[in-house]
Design an enzyme around this catalytic site. Structure first.
Site, PDB file in Angstrom:
ATOM      1  N   SER A   1     -22.955 -40.809  15.067  1.00 27.09           N
ATOM      2  CA  SER A   1     -23.834 -40.510  15.968  1.00 27.09           C
ATOM      3  C   SER A   1     -23.060 -39.650  17.072  1.00 27.09           C
ATOM      4  O   SER A   1     -21.826 -39.689  17.212  1.00 27.09           O
ATOM      5  CB  SER A   1     -24.402 -41.766  16.968  1.00 27.09           C
ATOM      6  OG  SER A   1     -25.109 -41.391  18.241  1.00 27.09           O
ATOM      7  N   ARG A   2     -23.622 -38.884  17.893  1.00 27.03           N
ATOM      8  CA  ARG A   2     -23.024 -38.091  19.024  1.00 27.03           C
ATOM      9  C   ARG A   2     -22.495 -39.080  20.044  1.00 27.03           C
ATOM     10  O   ARG A   2     -21.764 -38.790  20.937  1.00 27.03           O
ATOM     11  CB  ARG A   2     -23.898 -36.767  19.488  1.00 27.03           C
ATOM     12  CG  ARG A   2     -24.295 -35.943  18.394  1.00 27.03           C
ATOM     13  CD  ARG A   2     -25.155 -35.049  18.913  1.00 27.03           C
ATOM     14  NE  ARG A   2     -26.446 -35.605  19.333  1.00 27.03           N
ATOM     15  CZ  ARG A   2     -27.255 -34.996  20.026  1.00 27.03           C
ATOM     16  NH1 ARG A   2     -27.378 -33.580  20.284  1.00 27.03           N
ATOM     17  NH2 ARG A   2     -28.582 -35.393  20.276  1.00 27.03           N
TER      18      ARG A   2
ATOM     19  N   LYS B   1     -35.868 -33.799   4.829  1.00 32.87           N
ATOM     20  CA  LYS B   1     -36.748 -32.322   4.799  1.00 32.87           C
ATOM     21  C   LYS B   1     -36.918 -32.049   6.032  1.00 32.87           C
ATOM     22  O   LYS B   1     -36.803 -32.593   6.915  1.00 32.87           O
ATOM     23  CB  LYS B   1     -38.246 -32.797   4.344  1.00 32.87           C
ATOM     24  CG  LYS B   1     -38.952 -34.090   4.218  1.00 32.87           C
ATOM     25  CD  LYS B   1     -39.280 -34.485   5.977  1.00 32.87           C
ATOM     26  CE  LYS B   1     -40.006 -33.569   6.620  1.00 32.87           C
ATOM     27  NZ  LYS B   1     -40.747 -34.173   7.947  1.00 32.87           N
TER      28      LYS B   1
HETATM   29  N1  LIG Z   1     -39.145 -38.663   5.464  1.00 33.07           N
HETATM   30  C1  LIG Z   1     -39.971 -38.792   6.431  1.00 33.07           C
HETATM   31  O1  LIG Z   1     -40.946 -39.426   6.245  1.00 33.07           O
HETATM   32  C2  LIG Z   1     -39.681 -38.106   7.662  1.00 33.07           C
HETATM   33  C3  LIG Z   1     -40.368 -38.666   8.847  1.00 33.07           C
HETATM   34  C4  LIG Z   1     -39.869 -38.328  10.107  1.00 33.07           C
HETATM   35  C5  LIG Z   1     -38.775 -37.398  10.251  1.00 33.07           C
HETATM   36  N2  LIG Z   1     -38.289 -36.996   9.179  1.00 33.07           N
HETATM   37  C6  LIG Z   1     -37.077 -35.970   9.137  1.00 33.07           C
HETATM   38  O2  LIG Z   1     -35.845 -36.592   9.758  1.00 33.07           O
HETATM   39  C7  LIG Z   1     -35.197 -35.725  10.676  1.00 33.07           C
HETATM   40  C8  LIG Z   1     -35.127 -36.577  12.059  1.00 33.07           C
HETATM   41  O3  LIG Z   1     -36.494 -36.886  12.616  1.00 33.07           O
HETATM   42  P1  LIG Z   1     -36.592 -37.905  13.720  1.00 33.07           P
HETATM   43  O4  LIG Z   1     -37.770 -37.753  14.002  1.00 33.07           O
HETATM   44  O5  LIG Z   1     -35.904 -39.154  13.136  1.00 33.07           O
HETATM   45  O6  LIG Z   1     -35.513 -37.320  14.736  1.00 33.07           O
HETATM   46  P2  LIG Z   1     -35.094 -37.613  16.223  1.00 33.07           P
HETATM   47  O7  LIG Z   1     -35.378 -39.443  16.252  1.00 33.07           O
HETATM   48  O8  LIG Z   1     -35.704 -36.999  17.305  1.00 33.07           O
HETATM   49  O9  LIG Z   1     -33.520 -37.578  15.904  1.00 33.07           O
HETATM   50  C9  LIG Z   1     -32.747 -38.241  15.320  1.00 33.07           C
HETATM   51  C10 LIG Z   1     -31.322 -38.105  15.781  1.00 33.07           C
HETATM   52  O10 LIG Z   1     -30.660 -36.749  15.788  1.00 33.07           O
HETATM   53  C11 LIG Z   1     -29.621 -36.558  16.560  1.00 33.07           C
HETATM   54  N3  LIG Z   1     -29.827 -35.348  17.410  1.00 33.07           N
HETATM   55  C12 LIG Z   1     -30.932 -34.989  18.336  1.00 33.07           C
HETATM   56  N4  LIG Z   1     -30.588 -33.878  18.540  1.00 33.07           N
HETATM   57  C13 LIG Z   1     -29.725 -33.336  18.050  1.00 33.07           C
HETATM   58  C14 LIG Z   1     -29.260 -32.072  17.981  1.00 33.07           C
HETATM   59  N5  LIG Z   1     -29.540 -31.083  18.867  1.00 33.07           N
HETATM   60  N6  LIG Z   1     -28.294 -31.907  17.177  1.00 33.07           N
HETATM   61  C15 LIG Z   1     -27.726 -32.894  16.490  1.00 33.07           C
HETATM   62  N7  LIG Z   1     -28.245 -34.085  16.384  1.00 33.07           N
HETATM   63  C16 LIG Z   1     -29.116 -34.412  17.261  1.00 33.07           C
HETATM   64  C17 LIG Z   1     -29.832 -37.936  17.586  1.00 33.07           C
HETATM   65  O11 LIG Z   1     -28.873 -38.779  17.148  1.00 33.07           O
HETATM   66  P3  LIG Z   1     -27.473 -39.000  17.922  1.00 33.07           P
HETATM   67  O12 LIG Z   1     -27.414 -38.306  19.064  1.00 33.07           O
HETATM   68  O13 LIG Z   1     -27.004 -40.347  18.044  1.00 33.07           O
HETATM   69  O14 LIG Z   1     -26.414 -38.195  16.766  1.00 33.07           O
HETATM   70  C18 LIG Z   1     -31.229 -38.633  17.158  1.00 33.07           C
HETATM   71  O15 LIG Z   1     -31.292 -39.789  17.406  1.00 33.07           O
HETATM   72  C19 LIG Z   1     -36.240 -34.349  10.910  1.00 33.07           C
HETATM   73  O16 LIG Z   1     -35.652 -33.406  10.138  1.00 33.07           O
HETATM   74  C20 LIG Z   1     -37.245 -34.775  10.270  1.00 33.07           C
HETATM   75  O17 LIG Z   1     -38.137 -33.893   9.390  1.00 33.07           O
HETATM   76  C21 LIG Z   1     -38.618 -37.316   7.697  1.00 33.07           C
END
Ligand SMILES: NC(=O)c1ccc[n+]([C@@H]2O[C@H](COP(=O)([O-])OP(=O)(O)OC[C@H]3O[C@@H](n4cnc5c(N)ncnc54)[C@H](OP(=O)(O)O)[C@@H]3O)[C@@H](O)[C@H]2O)c1
Length: 351
Positions: free
Chosen positions: A49-50, A110
């Site tokens: 994590s960051r 994705k």
């Molecule tokens: N397979 C599926 O059904 C499914 C469903 C939802 C999402 N997804 C995919 O999963 C990915 C994440 O989605 P999410 O909804 O889980 O996102 P999220 O909860 O908004 O973010 C995931 C994590 O990424 C890190 N992060 C946030 N902003 C960042 C930045 N600018 N640069 C680098 N790291 C950052 C943060 O973790 P830290 O700060 O702790 O590092 C955050 O907790 C997306 O690409 C989405 O398309 C897939």
């Protein structure tokens, strides 16, 4: 109908229990780790994590032994064999490249990357490093898609005429949400549209022609796209639609000269498959297979991880049901749709 029951999904050969590292402990990462630990032998041994605090909390919640701060610390953990990249879109490629450079296999949420050029760089890097890279297009690895694959291979629907799929949901406009934020590769296509486009691609391959219409949100990213795809050597069409303005049916179907395959809603998660010979106004003969294995929608995420482990066990460097060239082709189609819609914001954003 040419058969009395649908072919059951063929099990993927069991692979080794791999040691996983998870990058970016957000919403989907939690669901993925829960699914793995409950339904597969795969084990998450580290999170990156960051934030030290967020990493520690996620590790404690999921019984993960180590929490690292930053990408480098996670990918250089010698115990980690495969890295799951679960950050927002614009961070996928840079983080995947770091994992590949450290000699780890990668499962990348994705979309695999935010444009085709970037996707190609990741594919080339994985191939030269001799590690496996996969897009976490979990839909492809669901048992129901093996039923679809068998029906298509056996020619149950005859000559394919139309492949259609949709994924739209209501997300009120909010410039602070990542789906509307150009700096975080926002827009309906990369987040949601990739599912129907990938489904159409799984049946028809790369398109010869892409015709798109849509609409842009005030931040410049698209909130809606309807795409017509044509192909060389066939009159079959693909139609993929996506939106963050309205709840679509979330269906996928393949219509052919002898019948139709319907993947039930929501087609991208574990649901079911029907094949029917009748059409409107006829009494259709219908056969159905339903996935009743899991109660929670995201429980079925373990299938993609089990598939990855199976491929690693077989010495493969890419998925046989979702080749890397196809992953790049789908993102190239998204590039073209964005161009036709007049999206000018840069999907690479800030990392
Ligand atoms: N397979 C599926 O059904 C499914 C469903 C939802 C999402 N997804 C995919 O999963 C990915 C994440 O989605 P999410 O909804 O889980 O996102 P999220 O909860 O908004 O973010 C995931 C994590 O990424 C890190 N992060 C946030 N902003 C960042 C930045 N600018 N640069 C680098 N790291 C950052 C943060 O973790 P830290 O700060 O702790 O590092 C955050 O907790 C997306 O690409 C989405 O398309 C897939």
């Amino acid at each position: 109908l040419p058969r009395s029951a649908l072919p059951p999904p063929r099990p993927v050969p069991a692979g080794p229990a791999l040691r996983w590292g998870v990058l970016a402990p957000g919403g989907i990462a939690g669901r993925f780790v829960t699914a793995l630990h409950a339904h597969s032998p795969q084990r998450v041994v580290a999170v990156g994590s960051r934030s030290a605090d967020r990493g520690r909390r996620f590790a404690a919640e999921h019984g993960i032994p180590r929490a690292h701060v930053g990408v480098e610390a996670l990918v250089s953990d010698p115990d980690v064999q495969v890295v799951y990249v679960a950050s927002p879109h614009q961070a996928h490629a840079p983080q995947a490249l770091a994992a590949i450079a450290a000699g780890k296999h990668v499962l990348i949420e994705k979309p695999f990357a935010v444009d085709a050029e970037q996707a190609r760089v990741v594919v080339d890097a994985a191939r030269s490093a001799g590690v496996l890279a996969m897009e976490a297009m979990w839909t492809r690895y669901l048992p129901q898609f093996d039923v679809v694959r068998q029906l298509l291979a056996d020619g149950d629907v005859g000559e394919v005429d139309l492949v259609s799929a949709d994924f739209g949901f209501q997300l009120p406009f909010d410039p602070g949400h990542r789906m509307y934020d150009p700096a975080r590769a926002g827009g309906a296509l990369l987040d949601a549209g990739v599912y129907p486009l990938s489904f159409v691609s799984s049946v028809l391959g790369p398109p010869a022609e892409v015709l798109a219409r849509g609409a842009l949100a005030p931040t410049g990213v698209e909130h809606k796209a309807s795409v017509l795809l044509t192909y060389a050597g066939t009159s079959a069409h693909g139609i993929a639609t996506t939106s963050t303005q309205a709840a679509y049916p979330v269906l996928a179907s393949v219509s052919g000269s002898l019948g139709r395959i319907d993947v039930h809603s929501p087609f991208l998660a574990a649901s079911g498959v029907s094949v029917s010979t009748g059409g409107w106004g006829k009494d259709p003969g219908t056969l159905t297979w339903r996935d009743t294995t899991h109660t929670g929608v995201y429980d079925a995420m373990h299938h993609e991880a089990d598939a990855l482990a199976s491929y690693v066990g077989q010495g493969r460097l890419e998925s046989p049901v979702h080749p890397l060239n196809e992953v790049v082709d789908v993102i190239r189609t998204i590039d073209e749709v964005r161009r036709q819609l007049g999206v000018t914001v840069d999907p690479r954003g800030e990392v």
